[in-house]
Write a protein that holds these residues in place. Structure first.
Motif, PDB file in Angstrom:
ATOM      1  N   PRO A  89      80.847 -55.058  49.071  1.00  0.00           N
ATOM      2  CA  PRO A  89      80.919 -53.650  49.461  1.00  0.00           C
ATOM      3  C   PRO A  89      79.766 -53.279  50.392  1.00  0.00           C
ATOM      4  N   PRO A  90      80.055 -52.637  51.512  1.00  0.00           N
ATOM      5  CA  PRO A  90      78.969 -52.212  52.398  1.00  0.00           C
ATOM      6  C   PRO A  90      78.201 -51.043  51.796  1.00  0.00           C
ATOM      7  N   THR A  91      76.951 -50.899  52.201  1.00  0.00           N
ATOM      8  CA  THR A  91      76.125 -49.771  51.772  1.00  0.00           C
ATOM      9  C   THR A  91      76.303 -48.619  52.751  1.00  0.00           C
ATOM     10  N   ILE A  92      76.547 -47.415  52.225  1.00  0.00           N
ATOM     11  CA  ILE A  92      76.591 -46.206  53.047  1.00  0.00           C
ATOM     12  C   ILE A  92      75.504 -45.267  52.536  1.00  0.00           C
ATOM     13  N   ILE A  93      74.587 -44.902  53.425  1.00  0.00           N
ATOM     14  CA  ILE A  93      73.449 -44.072  53.063  1.00  0.00           C
ATOM     15  C   ILE A  93      73.835 -42.591  53.123  1.00  0.00           C
ATOM     16  N   THR A  94      73.470 -41.838  52.096  1.00  0.00           N
ATOM     17  CA  THR A  94      73.647 -40.382  52.099  1.00  0.00           C
ATOM     18  C   THR A  94      72.339 -39.728  51.641  1.00  0.00           C
ATOM     19  N   ARG A  95      72.228 -38.434  51.841  1.00  0.00           N
ATOM     20  CA  ARG A  95      71.073 -37.666  51.399  1.00  0.00           C
ATOM     21  C   ARG A  95      71.551 -36.411  50.693  1.00  0.00           C
ATOM     22  N   THR A  96      70.675 -35.832  49.914  1.00  0.00           N
ATOM     23  CA  THR A  96      70.987 -34.524  49.339  1.00  0.00           C
ATOM     24  C   THR A  96      70.950 -33.483  50.460  1.00  0.00           C
ATOM     25  N   PRO A  97      71.681 -32.378  50.315  1.00  0.00           N
ATOM     26  CA  PRO A  97      71.743 -31.392  51.405  1.00  0.00           C
ATOM     27  C   PRO A  97      70.379 -30.885  51.868  1.00  0.00           C
ATOM     28  N   GLN A  98      69.434 -30.697  50.947  1.00  0.00           N
ATOM     29  CA  GLN A  98      68.139 -30.150  51.359  1.00  0.00           C
ATOM     30  C   GLN A  98      67.302 -31.154  52.145  1.00  0.00           C
ATOM     31  N   ASP A  99      67.667 -32.443  52.095  1.00  0.00           N
ATOM     32  CA  ASP A  99      66.948 -33.461  52.848  1.00  0.00           C
ATOM     33  C   ASP A  99      67.743 -33.976  54.043  1.00  0.00           C
ATOM     34  N   GLU A 100      68.897 -33.412  54.291  1.00  0.00           N
ATOM     35  CA  GLU A 100      69.783 -33.954  55.320  1.00  0.00           C
ATOM     36  C   GLU A 100      69.324 -33.560  56.720  1.00  0.00           C
ATOM     37  N   THR A 101      69.326 -34.540  57.621  1.00  0.00           N
ATOM     38  CA  THR A 101      68.963 -34.297  59.022  1.00  0.00           C
ATOM     39  C   THR A 101      70.123 -34.561  59.963  1.00  0.00           C
ATOM     40  N   LEU A 102      71.283 -34.929  59.443  1.00  0.00           N
ATOM     41  CA  LEU A 102      72.412 -35.269  60.313  1.00  0.00           C
ATOM     42  C   LEU A 102      73.133 -34.039  60.859  1.00  0.00           C
ATOM     43  N   PHE A 103      72.699 -32.849  60.461  1.00  0.00           N
ATOM     44  CA  PHE A 103      73.194 -31.646  61.117  1.00  0.00           C
ATOM     45  C   PHE A 103      72.018 -30.699  61.316  1.00  0.00           C
ATOM     46  N   PRO A 104      72.115 -29.777  62.271  1.00  0.00           N
ATOM     47  CA  PRO A 104      71.001 -28.854  62.504  1.00  0.00           C
ATOM     48  C   PRO A 104      70.599 -28.136  61.233  1.00  0.00           C
ATOM     49  N   ASN A 105      69.325 -27.927  61.089  1.00  0.00           N
ATOM     50  CA  ASN A 105      68.754 -27.423  59.842  1.00  0.00           C
ATOM     51  C   ASN A 105      68.835 -25.906  59.777  1.00  0.00           C
ATOM     52  N   GLU A 106      70.059 -25.386  59.744  1.00  0.00           N
ATOM     53  CA  GLU A 106      70.218 -23.934  59.822  1.00  0.00           C
ATOM     54  C   GLU A 106      70.362 -23.256  58.476  1.00  0.00           C
ATOM     55  N   SER A 107      70.872 -23.958  57.477  1.00  0.00           N
ATOM     56  CA  SER A 107      71.159 -23.297  56.204  1.00  0.00           C
ATOM     57  C   SER A 107      69.941 -23.224  55.289  1.00  0.00           C
ATOM     58  N   SER A 108      69.091 -24.261  55.300  1.00  0.00           N
ATOM     59  CA  SER A 108      67.958 -24.291  54.377  1.00  0.00           C
ATOM     60  C   SER A 108      66.628 -24.052  55.063  1.00  0.00           C
ATOM     61  N   CYS A 109      66.652 -23.706  56.337  1.00  0.00           N
ATOM     62  CA  CYS A 109      65.413 -23.515  57.088  1.00  0.00           C
ATOM     63  C   CYS A 109      65.266 -22.046  57.468  1.00  0.00           C
ATOM     64  N   ARG A 110      64.362 -21.337  56.838  1.00  0.00           N
ATOM     65  CA  ARG A 110      64.205 -19.908  57.100  1.00  0.00           C
ATOM     66  C   ARG A 110      63.805 -19.653  58.551  1.00  0.00           C
ATOM     67  N   ARG A 111      62.962 -20.528  59.107  1.00  0.00           N
ATOM     68  CA  ARG A 111      62.478 -20.308  60.465  1.00  0.00           C
ATOM     69  C   ARG A 111      63.596 -20.470  61.478  1.00  0.00           C
ATOM     70  N   PHE A 112      64.617 -21.240  61.155  1.00  0.00           N
ATOM     71  CA  PHE A 112      65.673 -21.532  62.106  1.00  0.00           C
ATOM     72  C   PHE A 112      66.616 -20.355  62.307  1.00  0.00           C
ATOM     73  N   ARG A 113      66.718 -19.471  61.337  1.00  0.00           N
ATOM     74  CA  ARG A 113      67.719 -18.401  61.406  1.00  0.00           C
ATOM     75  C   ARG A 113      67.418 -17.442  62.542  1.00  0.00           C
ATOM     76  N   ASN A 114      68.466 -17.108  63.288  1.00  0.00           N
ATOM     77  CA  ASN A 114      68.305 -16.183  64.419  1.00  0.00           C
ATOM     78  C   ASN A 114      69.626 -15.492  64.664  1.00  0.00           C
ATOM     79  N   GLU A 115      69.654 -14.199  64.618  1.00  0.00           N
ATOM     80  CA  GLU A 115      70.880 -13.437  64.824  1.00  0.00           C
ATOM     81  C   GLU A 115      71.070 -13.111  66.297  1.00  0.00           C
ATOM     82  N   SER A 116      72.212 -13.470  66.828  1.00  0.00           N
ATOM     83  CA  SER A 116      72.504 -13.177  68.218  1.00  0.00           C
ATOM     84  C   SER A 116      72.908 -11.707  68.364  1.00  0.00           C
ATOM     85  N   GLN A 117      72.778 -11.172  69.568  1.00  0.00           N
ATOM     86  CA  GLN A 117      73.208  -9.797  69.825  1.00  0.00           C
ATOM     87  C   GLN A 117      74.722  -9.701  69.731  1.00  0.00           C
TER      88      GLN A 117
END
Length: 510
Positions: A181-209
């Protein structure tokens, strides 16, 4: 844009230009957007769109691991089928069904559909044709996956897309009978970097006009007489998601024709791209907290592959209980990486590298190929002494090797993180000897089989003579270093009260 229409395979002339003989392919990292899926939310039922879609035949063929003895000595697979339940009249429980009463193929929200499995399987077949059949870079038949780094975000559609693409690249006929069986690496959501860090990163949040476009086309279907806006309910990006999902599937799940007006779709897509990705093009901090950790991982694997330190992903996939001297098959390098991610991952990376100007929203099954090359005759460094500057005595050589290995292997065959080497040092921190290890290596990015050029790599001395798409590894690393966070989670809680964008644009790719 919805489903990707792949270009034909490269001709021999194209291959000769794209893969010049003086360069040897050393590492390939593919980041792929998952295939077609159902919408992530039920929207526009008032426009006749069915809330449940009958495009998931996998629901009839599910399996799970089952323990069959309480002493952990026996395991098997439980085959099962899934049916979704929902509320009916007076909150009575009923089975969810498709437009024509289907109950055994109903998709969950955001689930990879049959079409998505088809297109990601086809992507794997295209990767096989290029890297196995045409370039002879990867072997035709493999006995294990120790040279292949597989990873996926926590969302099932990303994992299933990686599995389909791996199957397309190495079907059963291309694996030996003893293939483990091949190994497939995963991470917990709070440590995930495979998508932009928008949900768990307070600094990232920005509301558009707020914007007020498109209401003449689809405003009458907005809930509660609301108007279409970037931050409406559904958001403009959610409207685009539903439009694209319906276009990727059959006529039973279609919206009224105004949703597909070409001008309206162009406006929605352009505004969506600006809303989601302009920050990566204009702000160093936005890049750093949003996608910098992923970019840093990609470069660290390149440098780890050059110095053969285990930082290329070999540590994560080697052996059943951790790294056992090498991989199960004796591999000492990762040659190929396949990571299942998302549209926002690809666009954020490209924008951060200054390569997304004028691009449209990434279609389903889009992919980014990060290819590392070494110039013919380039000297590769090795932790096991293959081309390492050897100590004067055999005993010293043995101690040197043991010391290098001990930095990332613990006792009992358990793996520890590799922390030494130059993979995680910034270019400014490298001494002359460490910089020399990067010489003769080049990085090229292909987006959906089309080479893209990083602006900072166009400068003299930063690319291969005659081809700006081949960035020197040293220059590419320096560009990425500038937005790779030292402490990703700390960056997310810093500068909370500061403006989201700088006073002057800080362009990506330099």
């Amino acid at each position: 844009m919805t489903t990707l229409v792949p270009r034909p395979p490269y001709t021999q002339d194209e291959l000769d230009r794209l893969y010049p003989k003086k360069l040897k392919l050393q590492l390939v990292q593919i980041l792929l957007r998952h295939g077609e899926r159902s919408p992530v939310s039920t929207r526009f039922q008032n426009a006749g769109l069915a809330p449940y879609w009958p495009y998931c035949n996998a629901a009839k063929r599910l399996s799970s691991v089952a323990m069959t003895k309480t002493d952990w000595s026996s395991w098997d697979k439980l085959q099962w089928r899934r049916r979704l339940e929902t509320f009916g009249d007076n909150d009575a429980s009923i089975l969810a069904s498709g437009p024509n009463g289907e109950i055994d193929t109903v998709c969950n929200l955001g689930e990879l559909t049959d079409k998505g499995r088809e297109t990601t399987l086809a992507l794997g077949e295209r990767l096989r044709h290029l890297y196995v059949d045409q370039l002879k870079y990867m072997p035709e038949i493999i006995s294990d996956a120790d040279m292949i780094y597989l990873r996926a975000s926590p969302l099932p559609r990303a994992l299933e897309s990686v599995q389909e693409s791996f199957w397309g690249m190495y079907p059963l006929s291309a694996r030996t009978a003893s293939f483990p069986p091949p190994t497939i690496i995963t991470r917990t959501p709070q440590d995930e970097t495979l998508f932009p860090n928008e949900s768990s990163c307070r600094r990232f949040r920005n509301e558009s006009q707020e914007i007020e476009y498109l209401n003449s086309l689809i405003g009458k279907w907005m809930p509660g007489n609301s108007r279409v806006k970037v931050d409406s309910h559904p958001r403009l990006s959610g409207i685009m998601d539903t439009i694209n999902s319906t276009l990727g599937h059959g006529p039973a799940t279609r919206l009224p024709s105004p949703f597909y007006d070409p001008k309206g779709r162009e406006i929605i897509e352009r505004i969506g791209v600006e809303e989601w990705f302009s920050g990566f093009s204009e702000s160093k901090e936005y890049r750093q907290v949003g996608i910098g950790a992923l970019a840093g991982d990609i470069v660290a694997r390149m440098v780890g592959n050059v110095e053969r330190s285990g930082n290329d992903g070999l540590l994560e996939i080697g052996g059943e209980d951790g790294f056992q001297g090498a991989g199960r098959g004796g591999e000492k390098d990762i040659k190929f990486g396949l990571s299942g991610c998302h549209d926002t991952s690809l666009a954020a990376l490209l924008a951060s590298l200054g390569c997304f100007e004028g691009e449209k929203w990434p279609p389903y099954t889009s992919h980014l190929a990060f290819e590392l090359f070494n110039e013919s005759g380039a000297d590769r460094k090795s932790i096991d002494g293959d081309k390492l500057d050897r100590p004067a005595t055999a005993d010293a050589a043995h101690k040197q090797k043991q010391g290098a290995l001990s930095t990332f292997f613990g006792s009992g065959g358990k793996t520890k993180l590799a922390t030494e080497g130059i993979a995680r040092k910034t270019t400014d921190e490298l001494n002359a000897t460490e910089r020399e290890k990067l010489k003769g290596h080049y990085v090229r990015i292909r987006y959906n089989d089309r080479p893209v050029v990083v602006p900072g790599c166009k400068l003299p001395g930063k690319h291969l003579d005659g081809d700006e798409s081949f960035c020197t590894l040293e220059a590419f690393k320096a560009i990425v270093d500038r937005f790779t966070p030292k402490n990703w989670k700390q960056a997310c809680i810093s500068n909370i009260d500061e403006p989201a964008f700088p006073e002057e644009i800080e362009p990506g790719g330099y």
